[in-house]
Scaffold this motif. Structure first.
Motif, PDB file in Angstrom:
ATOM      1  N   ILE A  32       0.840  -1.203   0.000  1.00 19.18           N
ATOM      2  CA  ILE A  32       0.000   0.000   0.000  1.00 19.18           C
ATOM      3  C   ILE A  32       0.875   1.254   0.000  1.00 19.18           C
ATOM      4  CG2 ILE A  32      -1.622   1.336   1.396  1.00 19.18           C
ATOM      5  CD1 ILE A  32      -2.999  -1.187   2.166  1.00 19.18           C
ATOM      6  N   ALA A  33       1.941   1.240   0.802  1.00 23.33           N
ATOM      7  CA  ALA A  33       2.847   2.390   0.839  1.00 23.33           C
ATOM      8  C   ALA A  33       3.485   2.617  -0.530  1.00 23.33           C
ATOM      9  CB  ALA A  33       3.921   2.167   1.900  1.00 23.33           C
ATOM     10  N   MET A  34       3.880   1.534  -1.210  1.00 25.49           N
ATOM     11  CA  MET A  34       4.461   1.671  -2.542  1.00 25.49           C
ATOM     12  C   MET A  34       3.437   2.208  -3.529  1.00 25.49           C
ATOM     13  SD  MET A  34       7.091  -1.509  -3.129  1.00 25.49           S
ATOM     14  CE  MET A  34       5.912  -2.805  -2.840  1.00 25.49           C
ATOM     15  N   ALA A  35       2.186   1.739  -3.421  1.00 23.09           N
ATOM     16  CA  ALA A  35       1.146   2.241  -4.315  1.00 23.09           C
ATOM     17  C   ALA A  35       0.929   3.731  -4.094  1.00 23.09           C
ATOM     18  CB  ALA A  35      -0.156   1.470  -4.077  1.00 23.09           C
ATOM     19  N   ASN A  36       0.950   4.169  -2.833  1.00 25.29           N
ATOM     20  CA  ASN A  36       0.820   5.597  -2.551  1.00 25.29           C
ATOM     21  C   ASN A  36       1.953   6.391  -3.186  1.00 25.29           C
ATOM     22  OD1 ASN A  36      -1.534   6.076  -1.237  1.00 25.29           O
ATOM     23  ND2 ASN A  36      -0.698   5.975   0.832  1.00 25.29           N
ATOM     24  N   ALA A  37       3.182   5.874  -3.011  1.00 26.29           N
ATOM     25  CA  ALA A  37       4.337   6.569  -3.591  1.00 26.29           C
ATOM     26  C   ALA A  37       4.236   6.643  -5.103  1.00 26.29           C
ATOM     27  CB  ALA A  37       5.621   5.852  -3.172  1.00 26.29           C
ATOM     28  N   ALA A  38       3.849   5.540  -5.748  1.00 28.50           N
ATOM     29  CA  ALA A  38       3.699   5.537  -7.201  1.00 28.50           C
ATOM     30  C   ALA A  38       2.625   6.530  -7.637  1.00 28.50           C
ATOM     31  CB  ALA A  38       3.345   4.124  -7.675  1.00 28.50           C
ATOM     32  N   ASN A  39       1.517   6.605  -6.889  1.00 23.77           N
ATOM     33  CA  ASN A  39       0.456   7.550  -7.204  1.00 23.77           C
ATOM     34  C   ASN A  39       0.943   8.983  -7.149  1.00 23.77           C
ATOM     35  OD1 ASN A  39      -2.067   6.690  -8.057  1.00 23.77           O
ATOM     36  ND2 ASN A  39      -2.602   5.872  -6.038  1.00 23.77           N
ATOM     37  N   LEU A  40       1.679   9.294  -6.097  1.00 28.95           N
ATOM     38  CA  LEU A  40       2.190  10.665  -5.945  1.00 28.95           C
ATOM     39  C   LEU A  40       3.189  11.013  -7.034  1.00 28.95           C
ATOM     40  CD1 LEU A  40       2.589  10.699  -2.071  1.00 28.95           C
ATOM     41  CD2 LEU A  40       0.955  12.019  -3.398  1.00 28.95           C
ATOM     42  N   LEU A  41       4.051  10.058  -7.395  1.00 30.30           N
ATOM     43  CA  LEU A  41       5.018  10.332  -8.463  1.00 30.30           C
ATOM     44  C   LEU A  41       4.333  10.472  -9.822  1.00 30.30           C
ATOM     45  CD1 LEU A  41       8.117   8.138  -7.547  1.00 30.30           C
ATOM     46  CD2 LEU A  41       7.714  10.543  -7.103  1.00 30.30           C
ATOM     47  N   LEU A  42       3.282   9.706 -10.053  1.00 26.89           N
ATOM     48  CA  LEU A  42       2.522   9.863 -11.294  1.00 26.89           C
ATOM     49  C   LEU A  42       1.878  11.245 -11.366  1.00 26.89           C
ATOM     50  CD1 LEU A  42       0.817   6.361 -11.633  1.00 26.89           C
ATOM     51  CD2 LEU A  42       2.374   7.406 -13.293  1.00 26.89           C
ATOM     52  N   VAL A  92      -7.478  -0.602  -1.591  1.00 20.11           N
ATOM     53  CA  VAL A  92      -8.736  -0.951  -0.934  1.00 20.11           C
ATOM     54  C   VAL A  92      -8.817  -2.470  -0.739  1.00 20.11           C
ATOM     55  CG1 VAL A  92     -11.253  -0.970  -1.166  1.00 20.11           C
ATOM     56  CG2 VAL A  92      -9.952   1.078  -1.780  1.00 20.11           C
ATOM     57  N   THR A  93      -8.401  -3.212  -1.758  1.00 17.98           N
ATOM     58  CA  THR A  93      -8.407  -4.677  -1.675  1.00 17.98           C
ATOM     59  C   THR A  93      -7.521  -5.158  -0.529  1.00 17.98           C
ATOM     60  OG1 THR A  93      -8.819  -4.933  -4.048  1.00 17.98           O
ATOM     61  CG2 THR A  93      -7.820  -6.799  -2.911  1.00 17.98           C
ATOM     62  N   ILE A  94      -6.318  -4.620  -0.453  1.00 14.80           N
ATOM     63  CA  ILE A  94      -5.395  -5.037   0.608  1.00 14.80           C
ATOM     64  C   ILE A  94      -5.931  -4.643   1.974  1.00 14.80           C
ATOM     65  CG2 ILE A  94      -3.088  -4.679   1.552  1.00 14.80           C
ATOM     66  CD1 ILE A  94      -2.093  -4.352  -1.334  1.00 14.80           C
ATOM     67  N   SER A  95      -6.557  -3.477   2.063  1.00 14.29           N
ATOM     68  CA  SER A  95      -7.098  -3.030   3.344  1.00 14.29           C
ATOM     69  C   SER A  95      -8.160  -3.983   3.865  1.00 14.29           C
ATOM     70  CB  SER A  95      -7.684  -1.619   3.200  1.00 14.29           C
ATOM     71  OG  SER A  95      -6.672  -0.686   2.924  1.00 14.29           O
ATOM     72  N   LEU A 144      -1.224  -6.194  17.125  1.00 17.25           N
ATOM     73  CA  LEU A 144      -0.387  -5.962  15.949  1.00 17.25           C
ATOM     74  C   LEU A 144      -1.224  -5.978  14.675  1.00 17.25           C
ATOM     75  CD1 LEU A 144       2.748  -8.100  16.842  1.00 17.25           C
ATOM     76  CD2 LEU A 144       2.571  -5.624  16.813  1.00 17.25           C
ATOM     77  N   ALA A 145      -2.122  -6.961  14.577  1.00 18.03           N
ATOM     78  CA  ALA A 145      -2.976  -7.024  13.391  1.00 18.03           C
ATOM     79  C   ALA A 145      -3.824  -5.772  13.280  1.00 18.03           C
ATOM     80  CB  ALA A 145      -3.861  -8.270  13.452  1.00 18.03           C
ATOM     81  N   ALA A 146      -4.357  -5.278  14.407  1.00 22.64           N
ATOM     82  CA  ALA A 146      -5.172  -4.065  14.388  1.00 22.64           C
ATOM     83  C   ALA A 146      -4.334  -2.859  13.975  1.00 22.64           C
ATOM     84  CB  ALA A 146      -5.785  -3.836  15.768  1.00 22.64           C
ATOM     85  N   ALA A 147      -3.093  -2.791  14.490  1.00 23.18           N
ATOM     86  CA  ALA A 147      -2.227  -1.660  14.136  1.00 23.18           C
ATOM     87  C   ALA A 147      -1.904  -1.664  12.650  1.00 23.18           C
ATOM     88  CB  ALA A 147      -0.940  -1.722  14.957  1.00 23.18           C
ATOM     89  N   PHE A 148      -1.593  -2.844  12.109  1.00 23.55           N
ATOM     90  CA  PHE A 148      -1.254  -2.921  10.692  1.00 23.55           C
ATOM     91  C   PHE A 148      -2.478  -2.651   9.823  1.00 23.55           C
ATOM     92  CE2 PHE A 148       2.179  -6.102  12.095  1.00 23.55           C
ATOM     93  CZ  PHE A 148       3.020  -5.058  12.425  1.00 23.55           C
ATOM     94  N   ALA A 149      -3.633  -3.158  10.232  1.00 26.88           N
ATOM     95  CA  ALA A 149      -4.853  -2.913   9.461  1.00 26.88           C
ATOM     96  C   ALA A 149      -5.210  -1.429   9.469  1.00 26.88           C
ATOM     97  CB  ALA A 149      -6.007  -3.744  10.013  1.00 26.88           C
ATOM     98  N   ALA A 150      -5.056  -0.775  10.649  1.00 29.41           N
ATOM     99  CA  ALA A 150      -5.344   0.656  10.738  1.00 29.41           C
ATOM    100  C   ALA A 150      -4.378   1.447   9.863  1.00 29.41           C
ATOM    101  CB  ALA A 150      -5.249   1.116  12.191  1.00 29.41           C
ATOM    102  N   LEU A 151      -3.092   1.066   9.918  1.00 28.41           N
ATOM    103  CA  LEU A 151      -2.090   1.742   9.096  1.00 28.41           C
ATOM    104  C   LEU A 151      -2.401   1.555   7.619  1.00 28.41           C
ATOM    105  CD1 LEU A 151       0.587   3.255   8.766  1.00 28.41           C
ATOM    106  CD2 LEU A 151       1.767   1.070   9.034  1.00 28.41           C
ATOM    107  N   ALA A 152      -2.757   0.341   7.234  1.00 22.58           N
ATOM    108  CA  ALA A 152      -3.082   0.071   5.830  1.00 22.58           C
ATOM    109  C   ALA A 152      -4.293   0.872   5.386  1.00 22.58           C
ATOM    110  CB  ALA A 152      -3.347  -1.424   5.642  1.00 22.58           C
ATOM    111  N   THR A 153      -5.301   0.953   6.258  1.00 19.30           N
ATOM    112  CA  THR A 153      -6.520   1.690   5.899  1.00 19.30           C
ATOM    113  C   THR A 153      -6.229   3.176   5.747  1.00 19.30           C
ATOM    114  OG1 THR A 153      -7.864   0.063   7.086  1.00 19.30           O
ATOM    115  CG2 THR A 153      -8.876   2.191   6.622  1.00 19.30           C
ATOM    116  N   VAL A 154      -5.444   3.732   6.678  1.00 18.57           N
ATOM    117  CA  VAL A 154      -5.096   5.158   6.583  1.00 18.57           C
ATOM    118  C   VAL A 154      -4.330   5.436   5.295  1.00 18.57           C
ATOM    119  CG1 VAL A 154      -3.674   6.983   7.599  1.00 18.57           C
ATOM    120  CG2 VAL A 154      -5.142   5.575   9.054  1.00 18.57           C
ATOM    121  N   LEU A 155      -3.344   4.579   4.985  1.00 18.45           N
ATOM    122  CA  LEU A 155      -2.574   4.775   3.756  1.00 18.45           C
ATOM    123  C   LEU A 155      -3.459   4.635   2.520  1.00 18.45           C
ATOM    124  CD1 LEU A 155       0.710   2.833   4.634  1.00 18.45           C
ATOM    125  CD2 LEU A 155       0.428   5.307   4.467  1.00 18.45           C
TER     126      LEU A 155
END
Length: 829
Positions: free
Chosen positions: A311-321, A452-455, A706-717
Motif C-alpha cells: 500500500i505504501a508503494m502504491a501511494n508513492a507511485a500515485n504521488l510520483l505519477l 482498498v483490496t489489501i485493506s 499488531l494485526a489491528a495496528a497494521f490494518a489501521a495503518l493500511a486503511t489510513v494509507l
C-alpha cells in the motif's frame, strides 16, 4: 553525481510530496524490518555455536511413553527419553556424539541471597556437542557427570553472573547453592550461549548425575518408565543424518527390548512398541515449543506487513505519477534541449531511489522503536534469552534490499510514463499541469483499487482476531478470579524434606488467613491457568489386570479449596483438614472425569488406585463442576483432586489469597508473613489471578494488537491514496466541472458525480478483496477461538468501516468540486 544533485534539488522543490512519500515508505519498511527481525531471531536463526548444521534432535513416538512423563518447552512427548537411553546412546560415538539436558525451576543462593531461577542439568558431553568455549574457567565435562557420583560443580550463565552476582571476577571456586545443595563455580558460559532451547535461559548448568539430589522425591534415574531427558547430538564429519539414525537405532532397539520385558502393561507388549525407531531431526536451531508456537503468528504478521508495504508503494507511485503530470512542461523543455527518453527515465528512477533510500533510513528508526514496543508488549524475562532490540547485519541487509526493491517497483512506471510521451504532445498540451496520460490515470485508479483490496484483506482477519480475543476474555473459567493474589513457594529447593515442607505449607496457610481483610486462602499444587499439566495413570474397580490403565490430569489441593476457588460442589463432600496422611485416602473428581470414566454414573464411594494394578486404596468422595485446568483455550480435561496433606513427597505449592484489599496493599503483607516463616524461601510468580489469566492469553492479545495496528495503518494509507486520486481527478477536471456548472449543474449533482467515482473504486476493491480475504482466513483459523474464519458479521463490519472511511476520504474533493467557480475554472491552467 550530476543526476543525483539534480534529483535532490527537484525533490526539495516539492517538500510536502517528498515528506509524504518518505513517511509512507518509512512506515512500510519499518514495520516489515521489525517483524522480520523478530522472525529471524525466533524462527530462522541458528544457534550461536560452531557448525550448527551438524546438530540433530533425537525423537521417538510419544504414544509408547507410558508411566511417568515430564516435558517442558524443549519439546513434547516425542522428544523425551528415560535415563537409561541417554547413558546407553552416549557410549556409541561412531556416527554421532549424543548428549542430554533438561531444565528445571530452582532456587539459587549466593552470598546469603536466594532468588528463583532455573537450572539446566547437562550430561558430561553436552558442552562438547554444543562446541562452545567458556568465558572464564571451564565447562561441565564427562568427569563431572558420573552416574552415582561426579563432581559437585556449576557453570554460571553469563546474564545470571552479570545481573545477580554483579559480574564479580573472583567468582570462580566460590560456592553457589542450588536447591539447598552446594556446588563449586568452575566457569562462566559465553554471553551468546543460553542453552539449546529458544525462549528458555537457565541461570546455572549442572552435571546431570546430581538430579536425584536436586529434585527431592523424584530420582528419575532408577526407572525405565520415567521419561524426562531431552537428547541432542552432533554428527561426525562426513556422516549424514540417515547414516547416524541407522547407527543409533541399533543400541536403541536393545533398550526397547529391555523396556518391553521390564515394564508391565498392555501397550509395551504390543509389536508396535518393539518396532519403534529413533528419528533424527534438524537441530541447527535448537529445541523449542515456544518457537513453534509463535512461528505461525510471526509468519502471518510478516505477510500483513508486506501488504502494508505494498500500500505504501502504491501511494508513492500515485504521488510520483501526479508529479510527473505536473512536470510535463519541464520535461518538454529538457527534451527540446536534447535529453533522450533514457535520460528522462533515469532521472525519475534516481528520484524514486533517493526517496526509497530516505524511506529506508526512516524505516530503520521506526523498526528500532517498533521492535522495542513489540518486546515490551511480549513481556516476561524469557524474551531476553531469544530476542533483542538490536538490528543485526542480516536484518540491516534485509532493510537495504527492501528499500532498493521498493524504489524500483514504485518508481518504474512513473519514470516510464514520463519518458514515453512525445515532445509534440507535451508542447501542445496547454494544461500540462492539470492533465496526465490516460494510461497513468487508469493506473492510479487501479493502484487505489488494490489498496482498498489489501485493506479489506487485513481488516477481516483483524476483526476475526478481535472477536476471538473477546471470546477468550469472556470464557467461563469455572473459578472466581476477582480479588485474588497468587504465588508459589518451593521449600524443597532450599533443602527441606517433604515433612518439613508440609509443615511450612500448613503454617503459611494459617498465617495468611489471619491477615486483616483476607477472606480465604486456597492451596493448589498445580498453578491455576498456568500452562502446567500434571497427569497420572490409575486403576479402577472392574478393570482387567492386563488392561491399559486410564490417564487423567490431577491436582493436590487444600481444605475447602473448591468453595474458596468458586468451583461448585455437585455431589459428596469437599476436601477437609482431617484428610491427612493418617486418614483414609480420598479424591474429588470433576464432571468430565465422571463422564469419561464412569459413563455418567454416580462415582461416589467408588475406589481407584495409583499403585500396582488392583491396589484400590483411594475413595471418590465428591464431584465438582468442570473448571479450566491449565489454559483458557483448552476445554476442561478429566481431573481428580487429592488432598495435599496426603502426599508424602510434596515439596512445592501455590497459594491463592482472596482479599477485600487491592493487590498493591495485600502483596507487601503476604511477603511479610512469608519472610517471618522463612526469609530464604522466595515467592515465585506473584501476581493476581486476573493477571495470570491475562498472561495465559498474552500471545492472542499481542497478535490482535499488531494485526489491528497494521490494518489501521493500511486503511489510513489506502484512504490517503484514495483522497489523492480523487483530489487529482477534481484538479484535472476543473475546466470540465466549471463548464457543467456554467450550464446549470447544481453543486449536489457535481458532488454526486465525483462521489460516483469513489464508489466505483470502493466497489471494485471490495469485490476483489472480500473473496480473497475469506480465502486467506484459512491461514489463521488455527489461531482463532470460538469464531469461524468465514464469519459474515466480521466481513460486513470490516466492509462498513472501510466504506465509511472511503466516504470521508472522497467527501472533501467532492465538496471542493461543488464549490468551483465557473469563471475561475474557465481560466484554469
Amino acid at each position: 553525481m550530476r543526476r543525483i544533485g539534480y534529483a535532490c534539488r527537484s525533490l526539495a522543490n516539492a517538500p510536502l510530496l517528498s515528506l509524504v512519500v518518505i513517511l509512507s515508505l518509512g512506515l512500510g519498511i519499518g514495520v516489515n524490518t521489525a517483524i522480520f527481525s523478530l522472525l529471524h531471531q525466533v524462527v530462522l536463526s541458528a544457534l550461536p555455536i560452531p557448525h550448527p548444521g551438524q546438530l540433530v534432535l533425537l525423537t521417538a513416538p510419544g504414544e509408547f511413553k507410558k508411566g511417568s512423563t515430564s516435558d517442558d518447552d524443549s519439546g513434547d512427548m516425542d522428544y523425551i527419553f528415560n535415563w537409561r537411553t541417554l547413558r546407553e546412546l552416549e557410549k556409541h560415538t561412531e556416527a554421532a556424539t549424543v548428549a542430554g539436558f533438561r531444565t528445571f525451576e530452582s532456587n539459587l543462593a549466593f552470598s546469603s541471597q536466594t532468588v528463583s531461577g532455573s537450572m539446566m542439568l547437562v550430561s558430561g558431553g553436552y558442552f562438547g556437542v554444543m562446541g562452545v568455549q567458556p568465558l572464564m574457567g571451564r565447562l561441565v565435562g564427562p568427569e563431572d557427570d558420573v552416574p552415582g557420583g561426579g563432581n559437585p560443580v556449576v557453570v554460571l550463565d553469563y546474564r545470571y553472573w552479570r545481573e545477580k552476582l554483579g559480574g564479580e571476577m573472583d567468582v570462580l571456586n566460590q560456592t553457589v547453592k542450588v536447591n539447598g545443595q552446594p556446588f563449586t563455580v568452575i566457569g562462566i558460559a559465553p554471553p551468546s550461549f543460553t542453552g539449546s532451547t529458544v525462549g528458555s535461559e537457565p541461570g546455572v548448568f549442572l552435571p546431570m548425575s546430581f538430579k536425584p539430589r536436586l529434585t527431592e522425591g523424584w530420582d528419575g534415574t532408577n526407572k525405565l518408565a520415567d521419561y524426562w531427558v531431552y537428547l541432542i547430538a552432533r554428527l561426525k564429519p562426513g556422516v549424514t543424518r540417515q547414516q547416524a539414525e541407522a547407527a543409533l537405532n541399533l543400541p536403541y532397539h536393545a533398550i526397547v527390548e529391555e523396556m518391553a520385558k521390564g515394564i508391565q502393561g498392555h501397550t509395551e507388549q504390543s509389536p508396535r512398541f518393539r518396532q519403534q525407531k529413533l528419528s533424527l531431526k534438524d537441530g541447527s536451531r535448537g529445541n523449542s515449543e515456544f518457537r513453534d508456537h509463535y512461528s505461525s503468528a510471526l509468519q502471518i504478521l510478516i505477510l500483513a506487513t508486506g501488504l502494508v508495504l505494498l500500500i505504501a508503494m502504491a501511494n508513492a507511485a500515485n504521488l510520483l505519477l501526479a508529479r510527473s503530470a505536473e512536470r510535463r512542461k519541464e520535461l518538454a523543455i529538457r527534451a527540446a534541449m536534447g535529453a533522450g527518453r533514457g535520460e528522462l527515465m533515469g532521472q525519475f528512477l534516481t528520484e524514486a531511489l533517493l526517496l526509497a533510500g530516505a524511506g529506508g533510513a526512516a524505516g530503520l528508526a521506526i523498526a528500532g522503536a517498533t521492535l522495542k514496543l513489540l518486546l515490551a508488549s511480549w513481556g516476561g524475562e524469557a524474551r531476553d534469552s531469544f530476542a533483542s532490540t538490536g538490528l543485526d547485519w542480516q536484518v540491516l541487509l534485509f532493510s537495504l534490499g527492501l528499500s532498493l526493491i521498493t524504489g524500483l517497483l514504485f518508481g518504474l512506471y512513473p519514470a516510464w510514463d514520463a519518458a514515453r510521451t512525445s515532445l509534440a504532445t507535451m508542447l501542445s498540451d496547454e494544461s500540462a499541469k492539470a492533465s496526465s496520460s490516460r494510461g497513468a490515470v487508469r493506473l492510479r485508479k487501479v493502484l487505489v483499487c488494490a489498496q482498498v483490496t489489501i485493506s479489506i484483506i487485513l481488516l477481516v482477519p483483524t476483526g476475526l482476531f478481535l472477536k476471538s480475543l473477546v471470546n477468550l476474555m469472556h470464557v467461563d473459567l469455572g473459578i472466581r478470579t476477582a480479588n485474588v493474589v497468587g504465588f508459589r513457594i518451593t521449600p524443597e529447593w532450599n533443602g527441606y524434606k517433604p515433612v518439613q515442607s508440609k509443615a511450612v505449607f500448613g503454617q503459611a496457610e494459617a498465617e495468611l488467613a489471619a491477615i486483616p481483610g483476607v477472606r480465604s486462602v486456597a492451596a493448589s499444587s498445580v498453578p491455576l491457568i498456568g500452562d502446567s499439566n500434571w497427569g497420572s495413570s490409575f486403576s479402577m474397580e472392574g478393570m482387567k489386570p492386563d488392561a491399559q490403565r486410564p490417564n487423567s490430569k490431577f491436582d493436590e489441593v487444600g481444605a475447602g479449596f473448591f468453595g474458596k476457588a468458586g468451583i461448585p460442589l455437585i455431589a459428596g463432600r469437599e476436601i477437609r483438614e482431617t484428610d491427612t496422611a493418617a486418614a483414609p485416602k480420598v479424591v474429588v473428581v470433576n464432571e468430565t472425569f465422571v463422564k469419561q470414566f464412569f459413563g455418567g454414573r454416580n462415582p461416589i464411594g467408588q475406589r481407584i488406585g495409583f499403585g500396582k494394578a488392583g491396589d484400590l486404596d483411594t475413595e471418590i468422595v465428591g464431584v465438582v463442576k468442570d473448571s479450566h485446568y491449565s489454559s483458557v483455550r483448552e476445554q476442561p480435561p478429566p481431573v481428580f483432586y487429592r488432598p495435599w496433606r496426603q502426599d508424602d513427597r510434596l515439596g512445592s505449592i501455590c497459594f491463592y489469597v482472596r482479599s477485600e484489599l487491592p493487590a498493591k496493599q495485600i502483596v507487601p503483607q503476604i511477603r511479610g508473613v512469608m519472610r517471618s516463616i522463612d526469609r530464604d524461601v522466595p515467592l515465585e510468580e506473584v501476581r493476581t489471578l486476573e493477571e495470570q489469566v491475562h498472561y495465559n492469553i498474552q500471545s492472542d492479545e499481542l497478535i490482535m494488537r499488531l494485526a489491528a495496528a497494521f490494518a489501521a495503518l493500511a486503511t489510513v494509507l489506502a484512504m490517503l491514496g484514495l483522497y489523492g486520486v480523487m483530489a487529482h481527478g477534481v484538479a484535472r477536471r476543473t475546466r470540465e466541472i466549471g463548464i457543467r456548472m456554467a450550464l446549470g449543474a447544481a453543486p449536489a449533482r457535481i458532488r454526486t458525480m465525483v462521489m460516483r467515482e469513489m464508489i466505483w473504486i470502493l466497489s471494485v476493491g471490495l469485490g476483489v478483496g472480500i473473496p480473497t480475504a475469506l480465502v486467506s482466513t484459512r491461514l489463521i483459523e488455527s489461531q482463532l477461538f470460538g469464531v469461524h474464519g468465514r464469519d459474515l458479521t466480521v466481513v460486513a463490519g470490516a466492509s462498513l468501516l472501510l466504506a465509511f472511511t472511503a466516504a470521508a476520504a472522497g467527501y472533501w474533493p467532492a465538496r471542493r468540486a461543488s464549490r468551483v467557480s465557473p469563471l475561475v475554472a474557465l481560466h484554469y491552467e
